[in-house]
Design a protein around this motif. Structure first.
Motif, PDB file in Angstrom:
ATOM      1  N   HIS A  77       0.913  -1.276  -0.012  1.00  0.00           N
ATOM      2  CA  HIS A  77      -0.166  -0.069  -0.009  1.00  0.00           C
ATOM      3  C   HIS A  77       0.899   1.424  -0.010  1.00  0.00           C
ATOM      4  O   HIS A  77       1.743   1.507   1.038  1.00  0.00           O
ATOM      5  CB  HIS A  77      -0.688  -0.028   1.312  1.00  0.00           C
ATOM      6  CG  HIS A  77      -1.843  -0.944   1.555  1.00  0.00           C
ATOM      7  ND1 HIS A  77      -2.938  -1.390   0.771  1.00  0.00           N
ATOM      8  CD2 HIS A  77      -1.573  -2.383   2.298  1.00  0.00           C
ATOM      9  CE1 HIS A  77      -3.323  -2.481   1.142  1.00  0.00           C
ATOM     10  NE2 HIS A  77      -2.658  -3.143   2.042  1.00  0.00           N
ATOM     11  N   ILE A  78       0.417   2.055  -1.079  1.00  0.00           N
ATOM     12  CA  ILE A  78       1.368   3.233  -0.973  1.00  0.00           C
ATOM     13  C   ILE A  78       0.374   4.599  -0.896  1.00  0.00           C
ATOM     14  O   ILE A  78       0.996   5.535  -0.560  1.00  0.00           O
ATOM     15  CB  ILE A  78       2.196   3.628  -2.172  1.00  0.00           C
ATOM     16  CG1 ILE A  78       1.362   3.599  -3.579  1.00  0.00           C
ATOM     17  CG2 ILE A  78       3.189   2.536  -2.452  1.00  0.00           C
ATOM     18  CD1 ILE A  78       2.147   4.090  -4.855  1.00  0.00           C
ATOM     19  N   LEU A  79      -0.710   4.187  -0.982  1.00  0.00           N
ATOM     20  CA  LEU A  79      -1.981   5.377  -0.658  1.00  0.00           C
ATOM     21  C   LEU A  79      -3.122   4.457  -0.249  1.00  0.00           C
ATOM     22  O   LEU A  79      -3.378   3.049  -0.596  1.00  0.00           O
ATOM     23  CB  LEU A  79      -2.216   5.975  -1.864  1.00  0.00           C
ATOM     24  CG  LEU A  79      -2.737   5.585  -3.037  1.00  0.00           C
ATOM     25  CD1 LEU A  79      -3.467   6.665  -4.104  1.00  0.00           C
ATOM     26  CD2 LEU A  79      -2.091   4.417  -3.871  1.00  0.00           C
ATOM     27  N   VAL A  80      -4.071   5.162   0.219  1.00  0.00           N
ATOM     28  CA  VAL A  80      -5.448   4.462   0.648  1.00  0.00           C
ATOM     29  C   VAL A  80      -6.494   4.556  -0.648  1.00  0.00           C
ATOM     30  O   VAL A  80      -6.891   5.940  -0.812  1.00  0.00           O
ATOM     31  CB  VAL A  80      -6.014   5.105   1.950  1.00  0.00           C
ATOM     32  CG1 VAL A  80      -7.175   4.461   2.399  1.00  0.00           C
ATOM     33  CG2 VAL A  80      -4.874   4.954   3.158  1.00  0.00           C
ATOM     34  N   GLU A  81      -6.787   3.348  -1.091  1.00  0.00           N
ATOM     35  CA  GLU A  81      -7.874   3.681  -2.207  1.00  0.00           C
ATOM     36  C   GLU A  81      -9.249   3.178  -1.475  1.00  0.00           C
ATOM     37  O   GLU A  81      -9.390   2.485  -0.537  1.00  0.00           O
ATOM     38  CB  GLU A  81      -7.603   2.313  -3.220  1.00  0.00           C
ATOM     39  CG  GLU A  81      -6.046   2.695  -3.830  1.00  0.00           C
ATOM     40  CD  GLU A  81      -5.863   1.515  -4.903  1.00  0.00           C
ATOM     41  OE1 GLU A  81      -6.116   2.055  -6.107  1.00  0.00           O
ATOM     42  OE2 GLU A  81      -5.579   0.660  -4.751  1.00  0.00           O
ATOM     43  N   ASP A  82     -10.207   3.713  -2.170  1.00  0.00           N
ATOM     44  CA  ASP A  82     -11.647   3.299  -1.609  1.00  0.00           C
ATOM     45  C   ASP A  82     -11.844   1.594  -1.651  1.00  0.00           C
ATOM     46  O   ASP A  82     -12.593   1.041  -0.996  1.00  0.00           O
ATOM     47  CB  ASP A  82     -12.722   3.961  -2.732  1.00  0.00           C
ATOM     48  CG  ASP A  82     -12.757   5.343  -2.641  1.00  0.00           C
ATOM     49  OD1 ASP A  82     -12.229   5.927  -1.506  1.00  0.00           O
ATOM     50  OD2 ASP A  82     -13.168   5.946  -3.580  1.00  0.00           O
ATOM     51  N   LEU A  83     -11.194   1.208  -2.775  1.00  0.00           N
ATOM     52  CA  LEU A  83     -11.408  -0.288  -2.592  1.00  0.00           C
ATOM     53  C   LEU A  83     -10.939  -1.007  -1.418  1.00  0.00           C
ATOM     54  O   LEU A  83     -11.334  -2.052  -0.786  1.00  0.00           O
ATOM     55  CB  LEU A  83     -10.629  -0.918  -3.901  1.00  0.00           C
ATOM     56  CG  LEU A  83     -10.468  -2.622  -3.922  1.00  0.00           C
ATOM     57  CD1 LEU A  83     -11.844  -3.046  -4.124  1.00  0.00           C
ATOM     58  CD2 LEU A  83      -9.515  -2.816  -5.093  1.00  0.00           C
ATOM     59  N   SER A  84      -9.711  -0.532  -0.916  1.00  0.00           N
ATOM     60  CA  SER A  84      -9.196  -0.872   0.329  1.00  0.00           C
ATOM     61  C   SER A  84     -10.022  -0.930   1.563  1.00  0.00           C
ATOM     62  O   SER A  84     -10.204  -1.703   2.372  1.00  0.00           O
ATOM     63  CB  SER A  84      -7.717  -0.310   0.802  1.00  0.00           C
ATOM     64  OG  SER A  84      -6.913  -0.389  -0.535  1.00  0.00           O
ATOM     65  N   VAL A  85     -10.533   0.440   1.564  1.00  0.00           N
ATOM     66  CA  VAL A  85     -11.395   0.579   2.833  1.00  0.00           C
ATOM     67  C   VAL A  85     -12.769  -0.121   2.935  1.00  0.00           C
ATOM     68  O   VAL A  85     -13.194  -0.544   3.895  1.00  0.00           O
ATOM     69  CB  VAL A  85     -11.721   2.099   2.766  1.00  0.00           C
ATOM     70  CG1 VAL A  85     -12.826   2.452   3.799  1.00  0.00           C
ATOM     71  CG2 VAL A  85     -10.658   3.010   2.905  1.00  0.00           C
ATOM     72  N   SER A  86     -13.310  -0.201   1.513  1.00  0.00           N
ATOM     73  CA  SER A  86     -14.590  -1.329   1.493  1.00  0.00           C
ATOM     74  C   SER A  86     -14.034  -2.762   1.909  1.00  0.00           C
ATOM     75  O   SER A  86     -14.986  -3.252   2.553  1.00  0.00           O
ATOM     76  CB  SER A  86     -15.159  -1.138   0.064  1.00  0.00           C
ATOM     77  OG  SER A  86     -15.975  -1.833  -0.152  1.00  0.00           O
ATOM     78  N   SER A  87     -12.913  -3.075   1.346  1.00  0.00           N
ATOM     79  CA  SER A  87     -12.813  -4.641   1.755  1.00  0.00           C
ATOM     80  C   SER A  87     -12.662  -4.694   3.220  1.00  0.00           C
ATOM     81  O   SER A  87     -13.022  -5.731   3.900  1.00  0.00           O
ATOM     82  CB  SER A  87     -11.482  -5.066   0.787  1.00  0.00           C
ATOM     83  OG  SER A  87     -12.068  -5.172  -0.453  1.00  0.00           O
TER      84      SER A  87
END
Length: 277
Positions: free
Chosen positions: A149-159
Motif C-alpha cells: 500500500h502506498i496510498l489508501v484506495e476506496d477499494l481497500s477501505v471497502s474490503s
C-alpha cells in the motif's frame, strides 16, 4: 513454540516506544551463512504461522537464509494493550523504530555478523519494507513487495470494512485465533486505524524516490484490497522497480500464484546480489 518445516520460533526482546517488548522470530537455513538473508514481513493480520510454509519454500528454492517475524501485536509477540490505539504513522514506526531495533539485536545490517538483508513484505509488510528502504537506503540489498500500500484506495477501505463485519459475524475470529496469542489485539489494532478517516492521509509517494535498492513489486490482477495503481506508483517514483502483475491472483500472491512468484523472486534476488554473479 510454533513450528514450521522442523523449525521453532523464539522470542527476542527489543526496545520500542520507551519499553521492552518481545518479538517472535523464526530462522530458516541459518547455517547457509554465505547466502542472502531474506526477512519476511507479514500482512496486516499476519504472523509467522500465517505465512504457512511459503518462506521455507522460497528459501529452499533460492538457497537463501530466512528470518520470519511476527510484528508487535501479532503472533506470539507482545500484544498491543487494548487501550493503545495505533496512529496514522504506525507503519512508519515499525519501519523506522521497531525493525532497526530488531536488526540491532540480531546483528543484521552492513558490516554486521549476519550482513545486509533482503526484505520480502506482504501488504502492510510491503509498505513497511518500502519505508525502511527509503529511510535507510544503504541498509538493505533489495526488497520484494507483494500487494503493498502506498496510498489508501476506496477499494481497500471497502474490503477492510467487510472484513470487520466478517470478524464480528462469522468464524473469522476463531480462525485467526489459531495464529495470535491475543487475536483481538491483532485484529482491532489493524482494523481500527485503517477505518479511521485520518488514515486517508497515508501516502508514501514523498518517500519512494529515496529508495536506491532494487525493487520487485508484485500485484494480483484480482486483488480485493488494491489496484495496480499501488505498484505502478512505486515504479513511477523509483524507476529501478520491476513490476510483476499476476493473473488469477488476489491479495496474497504467495498463496494464489506461489510458483510464478517464487521463480520471479529467486531470479530477482540472485541477479541483484553482487557476489552471486
Amino acid at each position: 513454540m510454533m513450528k514450521g518445516k522442523g523449525m521453532q520460533s523464539e522470542l527476542v526482546e527489543i526496545p520500542f516506544d520507551g519499553r521492552r517488548i518481545q518479538i517472535e522470530i523464526q530462522w530458516l537455513r541459518p547455517q547457509r551463512q554465505e547466502r542472502p538473508l531474506v526477512v519476511f514481513l507479514h500482512e496486516g493480520l499476519g504472523s509467522i504461522s500465517m505465512w504457512r510454509d511459503y518462506p521455507a519454500v522460497l528459501c529452499e528454492a533460492g538457497d537463501f537464509r530466512g528470518l520470519v517475524l511476527s510484528r508487535y501485536g501479532y503472533g506470539r509477540s507482545t500484544p498491543r494493550p487494548a487501550p493503545e490505539k495505533w496512529g496514522v504513522d504506525f507503519m512508519h514506526r515499525q519501519a523506522r523504530e521497531a525493525l532497526p531495533a530488531l536488526f540491532d539485536t540480531l546483528e543484521i545490517g552492513p558490516g554486521r555478523k549476519r550482513g545486509k538483508p533482503w526484505l520480502f513484505g506482504h501488504s502492510d509488510g510491503g509498505s513497511i519494507a518500502l519505508i525502511h528502504a527509503a529511510s535507510f537506503p544503504q541498509a538493505v540489498d533489495g526488497i520484494t513487495v507483494l500487494a503493498p500500500h502506498i496510498l489508501v484506495e476506496d477499494l481497500s477501505v471497502s474490503s477492510i470494512r467487510a472484513t470487520r463485519e466478517a470478524y464480528l459475524q462469522t468464524d473469522l475470529r476463531s480462525k485467526l485465533a489459531r495464529h495470535h496469542d491475543d487475536v483481538d489485539s491483532a485484529f482491532w489494532g489493524w482494523n481500527d486505524i485503517w477505518l479511521d478517516p485520518a488514515f486517508r492521509a497515508f501516502d508514501l509517494h514523498p518517500l519512494l524516490s529515496q529508495i536506491q535498492c532494487p525493487v520487485l513489486a508484485v500485484q494480483g490482477e484480482d486483488d480485493e484490497y488494491g489496484t495496480m495503481a499501488q505498484i505502478e506508483g512505486i515504479h513511477r517514483y523509483a524507476p529501478q522497480t520491476v513490476l510483476l502483475k499476476l493473473p488469477r491472483c488476489g491479495h496474497s500472491p504467495h498463496r494464489d500464484q506461489p510458483g510464478p512468484l517464487t521463480d520471479a523472486a529467486v531470479r530477482f534476488i540472485t541477479a541483484h546480489t553482487s557476489y552471486l554473479k
